[in-house]
Enzyme design. Structure first.
Site, PDB file in Angstrom:
ATOM      1  N   ARG A 132       0.832  -1.206   0.000  1.00 29.04           N
ATOM      2  CA  ARG A 132       0.000   0.000   0.000  1.00 29.04           C
ATOM      3  C   ARG A 132       0.871   1.262   0.000  1.00 29.04           C
ATOM      4  NH1 ARG A 132      -3.435   2.359   4.653  1.00 29.04           N
ATOM      5  NH2 ARG A 132      -4.967   3.657   3.564  1.00 29.04           N
ATOM      6  N   HIS A 146       0.634   4.411  -2.513  1.00 30.90           N
ATOM      7  CA  HIS A 146       0.412   5.761  -1.996  1.00 30.90           C
ATOM      8  C   HIS A 146       1.597   6.686  -2.280  1.00 30.90           C
ATOM      9  CE1 HIS A 146      -3.107   4.849   0.949  1.00 30.90           C
ATOM     10  NE2 HIS A 146      -3.245   4.237  -0.218  1.00 30.90           N
ATOM     11  N   ASN A 164      -3.466   8.216   5.399  1.00 33.48           N
ATOM     12  CA  ASN A 164      -2.294   7.406   5.763  1.00 33.48           C
ATOM     13  C   ASN A 164      -2.076   7.238   7.262  1.00 33.48           C
ATOM     14  OD1 ASN A 164      -1.450   6.987   3.044  1.00 33.48           O
ATOM     15  ND2 ASN A 164      -0.614   9.060   3.005  1.00 33.48           N
ATOM     16  N   HIS A 212      -5.828  -5.927  -2.817  1.00 33.67           N
ATOM     17  CA  HIS A 212      -6.732  -6.036  -1.670  1.00 33.67           C
ATOM     18  C   HIS A 212      -6.998  -7.485  -1.271  1.00 33.67           C
ATOM     19  CE1 HIS A 212      -8.491  -1.686  -1.954  1.00 33.67           C
ATOM     20  NE2 HIS A 212      -7.245  -1.718  -1.561  1.00 33.67           N
ATOM     21  N   ASP A 231      -3.374 -13.445  -3.804  1.00 37.56           N
ATOM     22  CA  ASP A 231      -3.799 -14.311  -4.902  1.00 37.56           C
ATOM     23  C   ASP A 231      -5.106 -13.767  -5.497  1.00 37.56           C
ATOM     24  OD1 ASP A 231      -5.776 -14.905  -3.062  1.00 37.56           O
ATOM     25  OD2 ASP A 231      -4.880 -16.795  -2.456  1.00 37.56           O
TER      26      ASP A 231
HETATM   27  C1  HEM Z   1      -8.666   0.969  -6.609  1.00 33.59           C
HETATM   28  C2  HEM Z   1      -8.740   1.901  -5.696  1.00 33.59           C
HETATM   29  C3  HEM Z   1      -8.329   1.695  -4.261  1.00 33.59           C
HETATM   30  C4  HEM Z   1      -9.030   2.122  -3.172  1.00 33.59           C
HETATM   31  C5  HEM Z   1     -10.331   2.899  -3.198  1.00 33.59           C
HETATM   32  C6  HEM Z   1      -8.310   1.688  -2.009  1.00 33.59           C
HETATM   33  C7  HEM Z   1      -8.690   1.937  -0.695  1.00 33.59           C
HETATM   34  C8  HEM Z   1      -8.154   1.334   0.426  1.00 33.59           C
HETATM   35  C9  HEM Z   1      -8.615   1.507   1.778  1.00 33.59           C
HETATM   36  C10 HEM Z   1      -9.749   2.419   2.205  1.00 33.59           C
HETATM   37  C11 HEM Z   1      -7.865   0.701   2.581  1.00 33.59           C
HETATM   38  C12 HEM Z   1      -8.023   0.488   4.091  1.00 33.59           C
HETATM   39  C13 HEM Z   1      -7.300   1.522   4.905  1.00 33.59           C
HETATM   40  C14 HEM Z   1      -7.676   1.374   6.365  1.00 33.59           C
HETATM   41  O1  HEM Z   1      -8.754   1.842   6.732  1.00 33.59           O
HETATM   42  O2  HEM Z   1      -6.918   0.774   7.152  1.00 33.59           O
HETATM   43  C15 HEM Z   1      -6.926   0.016   1.725  1.00 33.59           C
HETATM   44  C16 HEM Z   1      -6.030  -0.932   2.156  1.00 33.59           C
HETATM   45  C17 HEM Z   1      -5.090  -1.504   1.343  1.00 33.59           C
HETATM   46  N1  HEM Z   1      -4.816  -1.159   0.031  1.00 33.59           N
HETATM   47 FE1  HEM Z   1      -5.997  -0.102  -1.185  1.00 33.59          FE
HETATM   48  N2  HEM Z   1      -7.189   1.022  -2.405  1.00 33.59           N
HETATM   49  C18 HEM Z   1      -7.144   1.008  -3.780  1.00 33.59           C
HETATM   50  C19 HEM Z   1      -6.145   0.465  -4.565  1.00 33.59           C
HETATM   51  C20 HEM Z   1      -5.030  -0.151  -4.080  1.00 33.59           C
HETATM   52  C21 HEM Z   1      -3.870  -0.516  -4.862  1.00 33.59           C
HETATM   53  C22 HEM Z   1      -3.704  -0.207  -6.345  1.00 33.59           C
HETATM   54  C23 HEM Z   1      -3.004  -1.142  -4.024  1.00 33.59           C
HETATM   55  C24 HEM Z   1      -1.637  -1.696  -4.297  1.00 33.59           C
HETATM   56  C25 HEM Z   1      -1.183  -2.023  -5.487  1.00 33.59           C
HETATM   57  C26 HEM Z   1      -3.640  -1.203  -2.725  1.00 33.59           C
HETATM   58  C27 HEM Z   1      -3.131  -1.848  -1.626  1.00 33.59           C
HETATM   59  C28 HEM Z   1      -3.766  -1.923  -0.400  1.00 33.59           C
HETATM   60  C29 HEM Z   1      -3.356  -2.832   0.667  1.00 33.59           C
HETATM   61  C30 HEM Z   1      -2.275  -3.905   0.572  1.00 33.59           C
HETATM   62  C31 HEM Z   1      -4.183  -2.557   1.768  1.00 33.59           C
HETATM   63  C32 HEM Z   1      -4.111  -3.210   3.148  1.00 33.59           C
HETATM   64  C33 HEM Z   1      -3.176  -2.398   4.012  1.00 33.59           C
HETATM   65  C34 HEM Z   1      -2.846  -2.969   5.379  1.00 33.59           C
HETATM   66  O3  HEM Z   1      -3.233  -4.081   5.718  1.00 33.59           O
HETATM   67  O4  HEM Z   1      -2.160  -2.279   6.136  1.00 33.59           O
HETATM   68  N3  HEM Z   1      -4.844  -0.556  -2.790  1.00 33.59           N
HETATM   69  N4  HEM Z   1      -7.111   0.439   0.422  1.00 33.59           N
END
Ligand code: HEM
Ligand code: NAG
Ligand code: NAG
Length: 335
Positions: free
Chosen positions: A71, A75, A103, A202, A263
């Protein structure tokens, strides 16, 4: 054909002559080709191994960190390019990206990056950029969680600016519709299919309840609960995220079946209305992207290589190279 070649050749000749004749400073263009695999081969041979070793030590006590680094890479790259602007601390008079509510507090792992940087400084002072450390860390996280390996083109340099206000201007919120997601990714040069492919990230990690609790308790005027959320899954989520618990704001796995495995099961969950964010579920319910979700759900071996390709492309966004930017001494502050 010959005349076209001659034309092209003379164009380059004129360009080359004028470039040498004029005492102008030539700035390297930041195109994907300006990065190269093995950039530190001669200047810091152990660079990638040092990052990997530092990460794996951290993973042994917290496997959830892989999701943070994945993430973090997204970001960093979507805001001001992959220039490690995500790592800069706020200073008097400037709130940095790190402290945007997007963040902070959800993004973790900064201390691990700082540790990798300290070891790199000890081995090869002022050589390896923080921006490249993030890119290596994302790759190592993908391998740790998904057993998918790829080479990382490197040679990025670090930026000197980080503004919290630019975070929400560039990163999509979890309430976006598919047309909004498409537009958001298109601004960075990504196709619809690449957007859907990258969303597969995700399949690991977790989310704070606040990022999706509107789907459980206050969806819209006619539905308290999002009708596009599997009722059984919604009931489970409500036990994890009791209403009015915004102070403690607990976390829930994005993929409750295999939370630490990267996966294509993420796409399979969408088919059963178990996408955690409405922006995830929408990829399946929108006619625009439904076919892509179905394909990724069915063919994990097609999704994997597409994911790698899109990750490498993500890493080339607006990069600083050559003499641009700087190599920071510590990742939390500019030199
Ligand atoms: C498509 C649009 C996307 C949206 C709207 C989005 C939104 C979010 C949100 C709201 C969270 C949770 C944050 C929290 O409340 O703790 C999250 C977590 C995460 N996102 Fe996304 N995201 C997007 C795309 C991506 C992309 C492109 C990647 C990486 C290539 C990514 C990787 C992750 C990962 C790995 C988590 C988990 C983080 C953790 O466990 O600490 N996301 N995302
Ligand atoms: C609420 O959401 C449902 C399901 O997405 C939709 O059909 C309905 O039109 C929405 N109602 C309002 C008032 O927006
Ligand atoms: C940035 O902030 C973190 C957390 O407050 C701190 O541990 C770190 O030392 C800071 N880095 C710099 C370079 O000031």
């Amino acid at each position: 054909m010959a005349s076209i070649q001659a034309l092209v050749a003379s164009f380059f000749l004129v360009f080359a002559v004028s470039a040498t004749a004029l005492p102008t400073q030539v700035y390297p263009l930041s195109s994907p080709s300006s990065l190269s695999v093995g950039f530190y081969k001669y200047t810091c041979p152990p660079a990638e191994a040092i990052v990997r070793a530092t990460l794996y030590e951290a993973f042994s006590s917290d496997p959830g960190l892989a999701a943070d680094f994945l993430r973090m890479y997204f970001h960093d790259c979507f805001v001001r390019g992959c220039d490690a602007s995500i790592l800069l601390n706020s200073t008097k008079g400037n709130t940095a990206e790190k402290d945007s509510p997007v963040n902070n507090p959800s993004l973790e792992g900064f201390d691990v990056i700082d540790q990798a940087k300290a070891r790199l400084e000890a081995a090869c002072p002022r050589t390896v950029s923080c921006a490249d450390i993030i890119a290596f860390a994302a790759r190592d996280s993908v391998f740790k969680a998904g057993r998918i390996y790829y080479d990382v083109p490197s040679g990025r340099r670090d930026g000197r600016i980080s503004r919290a206000s630019e975070v929400i201007q560039n990163l999509p919120p979890p309430t976006f519709t598919v047309p909004q997601l498409i537009a958001n990714f298109a601004r960075k040069g990504f196709s619809m299919d690449e957007m859907v492919t990258l969303s597969g990230a995700h399949s690991i990690g977790s989310s704070h309840c606040l990022s999706f609790s509107n789907r459980l308790y206050s969806f819209n005027a006619t539905h308290k609960q999002d009708p596009l959320l599997d009722p059984k899954y919604a009931a489970f989520l409500k036990t994890k995220c009791p209403q009015g618990n915004s102070k403690t704001d607990p976390k829930v796995a994005l993929d409750s079946i295999t939370p630490n495995t990267l996966d294509n099961k993420y796409y399979q969950q969408l088919l059963t209305y178990r996408g955690l964010f409405s922006s995830d579920e929408a990829l399946y319910t929108s006619k625009l992207t439904k076919g892509m979700v179905l394909n990724n759900a069915k063919y994990g071996r097609v999704w994997g290589p597409k994911f790698v390709k899109a990750m490498v492309k993500l890493g080339s966004l607006d990069v600083l190279t050559g003499q641009q930017g700087e190599i920071r001494k510590v990742c939390g502050a500019v030199n």
